[in-house]
Enzyme design. Structure first.
Site, PDB file in Angstrom:
ATOM      1  N   ARG A   1      25.618  34.686  31.364  1.00 55.14           N
ATOM      2  CA  ARG A   1      26.052  35.603  32.503  1.00 55.14           C
ATOM      3  C   ARG A   1      27.037  35.116  33.387  1.00 55.14           C
ATOM      4  O   ARG A   1      27.734  33.802  32.783  1.00 55.14           O
ATOM      5  CB  ARG A   1      24.599  35.294  33.415  1.00 55.14           C
ATOM      6  N   GLY A   2      27.465  35.811  34.356  1.00 59.43           N
ATOM      7  CA  GLY A   2      28.602  35.695  35.117  1.00 59.43           C
ATOM      8  C   GLY A   2      29.627  36.570  34.397  1.00 59.43           C
ATOM      9  O   GLY A   2      30.073  36.427  33.132  1.00 59.43           O
ATOM     10  N   ALA A   3      30.657  37.426  35.338  1.00 64.08           N
ATOM     11  CA  ALA A   3      31.373  38.343  34.878  1.00 64.08           C
ATOM     12  C   ALA A   3      32.198  38.051  33.563  1.00 64.08           C
ATOM     13  O   ALA A   3      32.198  38.619  32.622  1.00 64.08           O
ATOM     14  CB  ALA A   3      31.929  38.916  35.937  1.00 64.08           C
TER      15      ALA A   3
ATOM     16  N   ARG B   1      25.218  45.562  30.534  1.00 61.83           N
ATOM     17  CA  ARG B   1      25.044  45.309  32.030  1.00 61.83           C
ATOM     18  C   ARG B   1      26.223  46.027  32.665  1.00 61.83           C
ATOM     19  O   ARG B   1      27.506  46.060  32.093  1.00 61.83           O
ATOM     20  CB  ARG B   1      25.524  43.888  32.412  1.00 61.83           C
TER      21      ARG B   1
ATOM     22  N   GLN C   1      20.565  31.205  40.500  1.00 63.75           N
ATOM     23  CA  GLN C   1      21.891  30.816  39.853  1.00 63.75           C
ATOM     24  C   GLN C   1      22.571  29.678  40.639  1.00 63.75           C
ATOM     25  O   GLN C   1      23.273  28.838  40.068  1.00 63.75           O
ATOM     26  CB  GLN C   1      22.903  31.882  39.759  1.00 63.75           C
TER      27      GLN C   1
ATOM     28  N   ASP D   1      32.383  40.635  40.624  1.00 63.25           N
ATOM     29  CA  ASP D   1      31.948  41.247  39.392  1.00 63.25           C
ATOM     30  C   ASP D   1      32.982  42.372  39.261  1.00 63.25           C
ATOM     31  O   ASP D   1      33.254  42.791  37.963  1.00 63.25           O
ATOM     32  CB  ASP D   1      30.584  41.721  39.282  1.00 63.25           C
TER      33      ASP D   1
ATOM     34  N   ASN E   1      29.568  41.975  44.190  1.00 64.50           N
ATOM     35  CA  ASN E   1      29.303  40.527  43.768  1.00 64.50           C
ATOM     36  C   ASN E   1      27.847  40.355  43.753  1.00 64.50           C
ATOM     37  O   ASN E   1      27.222  41.370  44.246  1.00 64.50           O
ATOM     38  CB  ASN E   1      30.172  39.721  44.812  1.00 64.50           C
ATOM     39  N   LYS E   2      27.319  39.337  43.455  1.00 61.69           N
ATOM     40  CA  LYS E   2      25.849  39.076  43.615  1.00 61.69           C
ATOM     41  C   LYS E   2      25.313  39.456  44.883  1.00 61.69           C
ATOM     42  O   LYS E   2      25.713  38.934  45.854  1.00 61.69           O
ATOM     43  CB  LYS E   2      25.636  37.633  43.254  1.00 61.69           C
TER      44      LYS E   2
HETATM   45  C1  LIG Z   1      32.452  34.467  37.644  1.00 56.18           C
HETATM   46  S1  LIG Z   1      30.920  34.947  37.601  1.00 56.18           S
HETATM   47  C2  LIG Z   1      31.492  36.295  38.711  1.00 56.18           C
HETATM   48  C3  LIG Z   1      29.869  36.782  39.122  1.00 56.18           C
HETATM   49  O1  LIG Z   1      28.884  37.188  38.163  1.00 56.18           O
HETATM   50  C4  LIG Z   1      27.738  36.719  38.739  1.00 56.18           C
HETATM   51  O2  LIG Z   1      26.654  37.837  38.496  1.00 56.18           O
HETATM   52  P1  LIG Z   1      25.414  37.357  37.386  1.00 56.18           P
HETATM   53  O3  LIG Z   1      24.841  35.901  37.513  1.00 56.18           O
HETATM   54  O4  LIG Z   1      24.472  38.343  37.754  1.00 56.18           O
HETATM   55  O5  LIG Z   1      26.011  37.392  35.910  1.00 56.18           O
HETATM   56  C5  LIG Z   1      27.963  36.589  40.248  1.00 56.18           C
HETATM   57  O6  LIG Z   1      27.780  37.804  40.696  1.00 56.18           O
HETATM   58  C6  LIG Z   1      29.218  35.920  40.189  1.00 56.18           C
HETATM   59  O7  LIG Z   1      29.799  36.035  41.496  1.00 56.18           O
END
Ligand SMILES: CSC[C@H]1O[C@H](OP(=O)(O)O)[C@H](O)[C@@H]1O
Length: 355
Positions: A57-59, A99, A203, A244, A254-255
């Protein structure tokens, strides 16, 4: 899919993703912080599941996983020097759809598919180039963001609040907002980091606290609903988050929970800084109203780790992201620039950071 476990007690810094003998290796982020587990992914189905389940996960990281997935498909659909491009493109569409919110996934998959005509090795080479670029680009963004935060709070170590996880796990190797925090710590400029646990998948509690502990950065974990109170008590100098997808006007997806932090930061006159590579911008979107926000499984809210916390059948609202309007964002920092949305808070006294 094979899992090689190590204990979290002896984690060694490693890239979050790698290619190994025709398979994709990925750190299983669902197992952290208690188990450092590598997944060995042999099929596109496994890769799609890894992205949708947030094992990866993580963009930026899901973009890189998507590109490696296209390379995996191209190798699987090539025999006697001939590639079944239609099958690879069908796999690519499934990877892109895993996603919807992070711009990085579809962009990286498209870029990998763009090399298909040159064969599977060329697709893999493109994916590996993206991994290297991600590390270099985010390194530059991290340094620029640390410079900016230092210019905003020039006289003492900074108290930072951050949300979700934006460290090396969420990228190829360096991170974005959390990378900037670790860079500031290396300069002796971090007093404390308040880490939002980041419901519902935690997270922050599971990953950011783990990464900050590994890096020796002073931090405390808090529930998401304590963040505004911490600002009201004067415990925070700056809010630092990732992104994101960023629309052309600077609206930031973002989250979930990020928008509330921006509102509270504006209420308390605190800088709200976003750190993200240029590849996180979606310039085809004039503003954030067009950003698709992923809705996730209700079970993520009604329970955790197998324990139910809500009545059976309770209705749930579970958006994975929200959109922060640009006028609540002090600055968006990338490898190339410090973008200050029109009318955003704190920009009048925001000293230009040397290029
Ligand atoms: C550098 S990660 C950017 C972003 O992605 C995360 O979402 P997820 O955990 O659902 O993949 C989160 O929004 C981070 O800020």
């Amino acid at each position: 899919m094979r899992r090689d476990s190590e204990t979290a007690a002896s984690p060694r810094p490693r890239p979050s993703l790698a290619w190994d003998e025709g398979c994709v290796l990925a750190v299983d982020q669902r197992a952290l912080p208690h188990d450092y587990r590598l997944l060995r992914l042999e099929t596109v189905d496994q890769l799609v599941d890894t992205i949708t389940s947030l094992a990866v996960r993580g963009a930026p990281a899901i973009g890189l996983a998507g590109a490696l997935g296209v390379a995996l498909s191209a190798h699987r659909h090539t025999s006697d020097g001939r590639t079944d491009e239609a099958s690879v493109k069908a796999d690519a569409a499934r990877l892109s759809a895993a996603r919807p919110t992070a711009v990085n996934l579809a962009w990286a998959v498209r870029r990998a598919v763009g090399r298909l005509a040159d064969g599977p090795q060329a697709v893999l080479a493109e994916a590996m180039t993206m991994l290297e670029e991600d590390a270099a680009v985010n390194r530059a963004a991290v340094v620029r963001a640390a410079d900016l935060v230092q210019s905003l709070v020039p006289d003492r170590p900074v108290r930072i609040l951050t949300h979700c996880n934006t460290g090396r796990l969420a990228t190829a190797a360096v991170g974005t907002a959390l990378g900037a925090i670790i860079e500031l710590h290396g300069r002796g400029r971090v007093a404390e980091v308040l880490v939002d646990e980041t419901r519902p998948l935690l997270q922050g509690a599971r990953l950011t606290a783990w990464e900050l502990g590994e890096a020796g950065v002073p931090h405390r974990l808090c529930v998401d609903s304590a963040a505004a109170a911490a600002m009201a008590r004067g415990m925070v100098d700056c809010v630092l988050v990732g992104a994101d997808r960023i629309a052309a006007n600077g609206d930031v997806a973002n989250k979930i929970g990020t928008y509330g932090l921006a509102v509270a930061a504006a209420r308390h006159g605190l800088p709200f800084v976003v750190v993200a590579p240029e590849s996180s911008w979606d310039r085809e979107l004039a503003d954030g109203s067009g950003i698709v926000v992923e809705e996730r499984d209700p079970g993520e809210v009604t329970g955790f780790a197998g324990a139910s916390v809500a009545p059976a059948g309770a209705a749930v609202f579970n958006p994975a992201f929200d959109v922060t309007p640009a006028d609540l964002v002090t600055a968006i920092v990338s490898e190339a620039r410090v973008f200050r949305p029109q009318g955003s808070p704190g920009t009048s006294d925001l000293r230009e950071v040397p290029a």
